[in-house]
Design a protein around this motif. Structure first.
Motif, PDB file in Angstrom:
ATOM      1  N   ALA A 172     -30.919   4.764   1.420  1.00 19.91           N
ATOM      2  CA  ALA A 172     -32.092   4.045   1.160  1.00 19.91           C
ATOM      3  C   ALA A 172     -33.180   3.586   2.186  1.00 19.91           C
ATOM      4  N   ARG A 173     -32.340   2.972   3.180  1.00 12.45           N
ATOM      5  CA  ARG A 173     -33.438   2.258   4.447  1.00 12.45           C
ATOM      6  C   ARG A 173     -34.276   3.539   4.871  1.00 12.45           C
ATOM      7  N   TYR A 174     -34.176   5.345   4.967  1.00  5.41           N
ATOM      8  CA  TYR A 174     -34.462   6.114   5.501  1.00  5.41           C
ATOM      9  C   TYR A 174     -35.782   5.609   4.482  1.00  5.41           C
ATOM     10  N   ILE A 175     -35.854   5.670   3.412  1.00  4.00           N
ATOM     11  CA  ILE A 175     -37.284   5.630   2.404  1.00  4.00           C
ATOM     12  C   ILE A 175     -38.043   4.394   2.584  1.00  4.00           C
ATOM     13  N   PHE A 176     -37.295   2.633   2.654  1.00  5.74           N
ATOM     14  CA  PHE A 176     -38.211   1.661   3.304  1.00  5.74           C
ATOM     15  C   PHE A 176     -38.650   2.318   4.448  1.00  5.74           C
ATOM     16  N   GLY A 177     -37.930   2.481   5.491  1.00  2.00           N
ATOM     17  CA  GLY A 177     -38.100   2.561   6.890  1.00  2.00           C
ATOM     18  C   GLY A 177     -39.619   3.705   6.905  1.00  2.00           C
ATOM     19  N   VAL A 178     -39.555   5.152   6.229  1.00  5.33           N
ATOM     20  CA  VAL A 178     -40.823   5.821   6.070  1.00  5.33           C
ATOM     21  C   VAL A 178     -41.989   4.879   5.632  1.00  5.33           C
ATOM     22  N   CYS A 179     -41.583   4.158   4.469  1.00  8.05           N
ATOM     23  CA  CYS A 179     -43.010   3.165   3.673  1.00  8.05           C
ATOM     24  C   CYS A 179     -43.619   2.819   4.854  1.00  8.05           C
ATOM     25  N   ARG A 180     -42.639   1.221   5.659  1.00 10.33           N
ATOM     26  CA  ARG A 180     -42.939   0.979   6.429  1.00 10.33           C
ATOM     27  C   ARG A 180     -43.976   1.115   6.995  1.00 10.33           C
ATOM     28  N   GLU A 181     -43.473   2.571   8.135  1.00  8.45           N
ATOM     29  CA  GLU A 181     -44.443   3.325   9.065  1.00  8.45           C
ATOM     30  C   GLU A 181     -45.631   3.787   8.708  1.00  8.45           C
ATOM     31  N   MET A 182     -46.038   3.615   7.513  1.00  9.67           N
ATOM     32  CA  MET A 182     -47.106   4.689   6.346  1.00  9.67           C
ATOM     33  C   MET A 182     -48.067   3.728   6.545  1.00  9.67           C
ATOM     34  N   MET A 183     -47.441   1.767   6.359  1.00  7.06           N
ATOM     35  CA  MET A 183     -48.419   1.288   6.128  1.00  7.06           C
ATOM     36  C   MET A 183     -49.185   0.459   7.222  1.00  7.06           C
ATOM     37  N   ALA A 184     -48.243   0.859   8.495  1.00  4.04           N
ATOM     38  CA  ALA A 184     -48.397   0.178   9.913  1.00  4.04           C
ATOM     39  C   ALA A 184     -49.655   1.281  10.107  1.00  4.04           C
ATOM     40  N   LEU A 185     -49.715   2.400   9.772  1.00  5.79           N
ATOM     41  CA  LEU A 185     -50.579   3.512  10.327  1.00  5.79           C
ATOM     42  C   LEU A 185     -51.781   3.284   9.188  1.00  5.79           C
ATOM     43  N   GLY A 186     -52.259   2.046   8.416  1.00  4.67           N
ATOM     44  CA  GLY A 186     -52.881   1.994   7.963  1.00  4.67           C
ATOM     45  C   GLY A 186     -53.165   2.453   5.866  1.00  4.67           C
ATOM     46  N   GLY A 198     -53.052   8.655   1.155  1.00 11.66           N
ATOM     47  CA  GLY A 198     -53.558   8.662   2.171  1.00 11.66           C
ATOM     48  C   GLY A 198     -55.026   8.815   2.157  1.00 11.66           C
ATOM     49  N   GLU A 199     -56.124   8.475   1.940  1.00  8.18           N
ATOM     50  CA  GLU A 199     -57.545   9.158   2.060  1.00  8.18           C
ATOM     51  C   GLU A 199     -57.612   9.346   2.788  1.00  8.18           C
ATOM     52  N   ASN A 200     -57.449   9.054   4.702  1.00  7.00           N
ATOM     53  CA  ASN A 200     -57.349  10.234   5.608  1.00  7.00           C
ATOM     54  C   ASN A 200     -56.124  10.209   6.259  1.00  7.00           C
ATOM     55  N   LYS A 201     -56.246  11.222   6.099  1.00  9.20           N
ATOM     56  CA  LYS A 201     -54.712  12.553   5.918  1.00  9.20           C
ATOM     57  C   LYS A 201     -54.630  12.173   7.946  1.00  9.20           C
ATOM     58  N   ILE A 202     -53.250  12.211   7.391  1.00 10.82           N
ATOM     59  CA  ILE A 202     -52.558  11.987   8.747  1.00 10.82           C
ATOM     60  C   ILE A 202     -51.817  13.283   9.167  1.00 10.82           C
ATOM     61  N   ASP A 203     -51.966  13.406  10.661  1.00 13.85           N
ATOM     62  CA  ASP A 203     -52.011  14.662  11.124  1.00 13.85           C
ATOM     63  C   ASP A 203     -50.151  15.270  10.877  1.00 13.85           C
ATOM     64  N   LYS A 204     -49.988  16.127  11.114  1.00 15.90           N
ATOM     65  CA  LYS A 204     -48.175  16.759  10.335  1.00 15.90           C
ATOM     66  C   LYS A 204     -47.373  15.675  11.878  1.00 15.90           C
ATOM     67  N   MET A 205     -47.483  16.443  13.007  1.00 12.89           N
ATOM     68  CA  MET A 205     -47.071  15.650  14.111  1.00 12.89           C
ATOM     69  C   MET A 205     -47.096  13.834  14.153  1.00 12.89           C
ATOM     70  N   THR A 206     -48.014  13.046  13.728  1.00  9.47           N
ATOM     71  CA  THR A 206     -47.779  11.638  13.323  1.00  9.47           C
ATOM     72  C   THR A 206     -46.583  11.768  12.520  1.00  9.47           C
ATOM     73  N   LEU A 207     -46.651  12.802  11.758  1.00  7.46           N
ATOM     74  CA  LEU A 207     -45.769  12.169  10.097  1.00  7.46           C
ATOM     75  C   LEU A 207     -44.404  12.338  10.691  1.00  7.46           C
ATOM     76  N   ALA A 208     -43.999  13.887  11.586  1.00  2.00           N
ATOM     77  CA  ALA A 208     -42.744  13.488  12.364  1.00  2.00           C
ATOM     78  C   ALA A 208     -43.020  12.217  13.266  1.00  2.00           C
ATOM     79  N   LYS A 209     -42.725  11.693  13.874  1.00  2.00           N
ATOM     80  CA  LYS A 209     -43.035  10.088  14.983  1.00  2.00           C
ATOM     81  C   LYS A 209     -42.205   9.515  13.638  1.00  2.00           C
ATOM     82  N   VAL A 210     -43.405   9.286  12.094  1.00  2.15           N
ATOM     83  CA  VAL A 210     -42.766   8.137  11.449  1.00  2.15           C
ATOM     84  C   VAL A 210     -41.839   8.632  11.161  1.00  2.15           C
ATOM     85  N   GLY A 211     -41.021  10.064  11.121  1.00  2.00           N
ATOM     86  CA  GLY A 211     -39.543   9.753  10.400  1.00  2.00           C
ATOM     87  C   GLY A 211     -38.878   9.539  11.698  1.00  2.00           C
ATOM     88  N   GLN A 212     -38.978   9.677  13.176  1.00  6.00           N
ATOM     89  CA  GLN A 212     -38.537   9.717  14.481  1.00  6.00           C
ATOM     90  C   GLN A 212     -38.341   8.049  14.384  1.00  6.00           C
TER      91      GLN A 212
END
Length: 386
Positions: free
Chosen positions: A91-105, A144-158
């Motif tokens: 569940a921390r994987y999902i939580f972490g992704v949520c928090r990182e996406m929120m940090a990106l706006g 995401g109204e202003n879509k994040i690029d794929k490399m940034t999505l990869a960095k969210v996972g990292q």
């Protein structure tokens, strides 16, 4: 059996309010060559596979995420506004992704979700990156109204691995999961983020994973230890050569120059990484020429380095590599972080059936269990299914 939308949807309906949401998928990955080079700013050469994670998601009108792991038969609920997050590691994987996406706006809202995967766990095919990527891609698509690029999505996972799971990983696994393309491998420059697709359809050969079904329990964090070794050596070389920011910039001569200033263990680990950097580029050149014998030779060299220099192998993986050599397999090596999991093998069509037969019988004779054979099909990256 291959995981389907229906496998996930039926459980989603069962565990939530009887309605359906949107369904997304992200793949696991193989890596032809370039192991433990990503966090040294080097090159990697991965491809996405057909196995992966499928998740169904529906907004629930709250600030809570209600998540059900179909494979683990486990349910967790957490608040998007809770900085600590859930205790269950999945569940921390999902939580972490949520928090990182929120940090990106990205204005993430509460949602219900169920997910499952058919990436073999512990096989070095990055089931965790597939899990991170499917949620990063989905949240970007849904909120995401202003879509994040794929490399940034990869960095969210990292970043999720680093901050919420304590694994100081590189970018390769998440990159491959998000960017995958059917029929193509990718050469990624982990420093610049630049990448190139290489069509991969080796006529007369098959890519075959042999899963040892072994994952050794390890004391401490050997992954992070090796990363520190590499950073230690790079820092010492930097004192003599300020242009060297990581082992990506170093060569054997520079390493020899500081041999007496670093530990023997750190020296050997750095030696492997510098060699692996060169092997990735050699394999790219060989593939463009259709020279699969050279590709195979470099794979064997990588296995030797991972086993004897980087010390991330184990008896089961070395045994599988030895069988491949004895049976005339073109190339074979450990795939993934090591200490268990799979070997990846480049096998000529005429040897395939006998290789599978021999490797199953010999491995079972020595270790008491049959390895699992996984034929590799290169697939697409993160995507919405419906």
């Amino acid at each position: 059996m291959k995981l389907t939308i229906d496998d996930v949807r039926s459980r989603f309906i069962e565990h939530f309010d009887g309605t359906t949401g949107s369904v997304y998928a992200s793949p696991g990955r193989i890596n032809l060559i370039g192991e433990h080079t990503d966090y040294n700013d080097g090159f990697v050469f991965p491809g996405a596979v057909q196995q992966g994670m499928i998740a169904e998601i529906k907004v629930n009108g709250t600030r809570n995420v209600r998540a059900y792991s179909i494979d683990l038969k486990d349910y967790v609920e957490f608040s998007l506004d809770d900085e600590k997050g859930p205790k269950a590691s999945w569940a921390r994987y999902i939580f972490g992704v949520c928090r990182e996406m929120m940090a990106l706006g990205i204005p993430v809202e509460g949602f219900n979700t169920a997910f499952a995967g058919d990436v073999p766990l512990g096989a070095g095919m990055s089931s965790s990156a597939a899990l991170e990527s499917v949620y990063a891609f989905a949240l970007n698509d849904m909120f995401g109204e202003n879509k994040i690029d794929k490399m940034t999505l990869a960095k969210v996972g990292q970043a999720t691995e680093h901050k919420y799971l304590g694994c100081n990983c590189g970018i390769m696994d998440q990159f491959a999961s998000v960017h995958g393309k059917a029929g193509s491998l990718m050469r990624l420059d982990c420093r610049s983020g630049e990448f190139e697709y290489f069509p991969f359809d080796p006529k007369g050969y098959k890519l075959v994973l042999v899963n040892s079904c072994v994952k050794h329990e390890l004391v401490g964090s050997p992954y992070n230890d090796r990363r520190r070794s590499c950073e230690n050596v790079a820092a010492v070389i930097n004192k003599h050569h300020p242009e060297v920011k990581s082992l990506r910039d170093a060569d054997y001569a520079m390493l020899d120059e500081v041999k007496n200033e670093v530990s023997a263990e750190d020296f050997m680990r750095a030696k492997y990484v510098i060699g692996e950097k060169e092997r990735v580029l050699a394999v790219c050149d060989a593939l463009e020429k259709g020279d699969y014998e050279t590709v195979g030779q470099k794979m064997y060299e990588t296995h030797y380095g991972l086993s004897k220099e980087y010390e991330v192998s184990c008896p089961e993986l070395d045994f599988l590599n030895d069988i491949a050599k004895e049976e005339g397999v073109t190339g074979s090596r450990i795939m993934g972080g090591g200490f268990g999991g799979c070997t990846i093998n480049l096998v000529s069509d005429e040897l395939y059936d006998n290789f599978v037969k021999v490797v199953k019988s010999k491995f079972k004779e020595k270790f008491g269990k049959e390895p699992v054979i996984i034929d590799v099909v290169i697939g697409d990256g993160s995507r919405k299914l419906c």
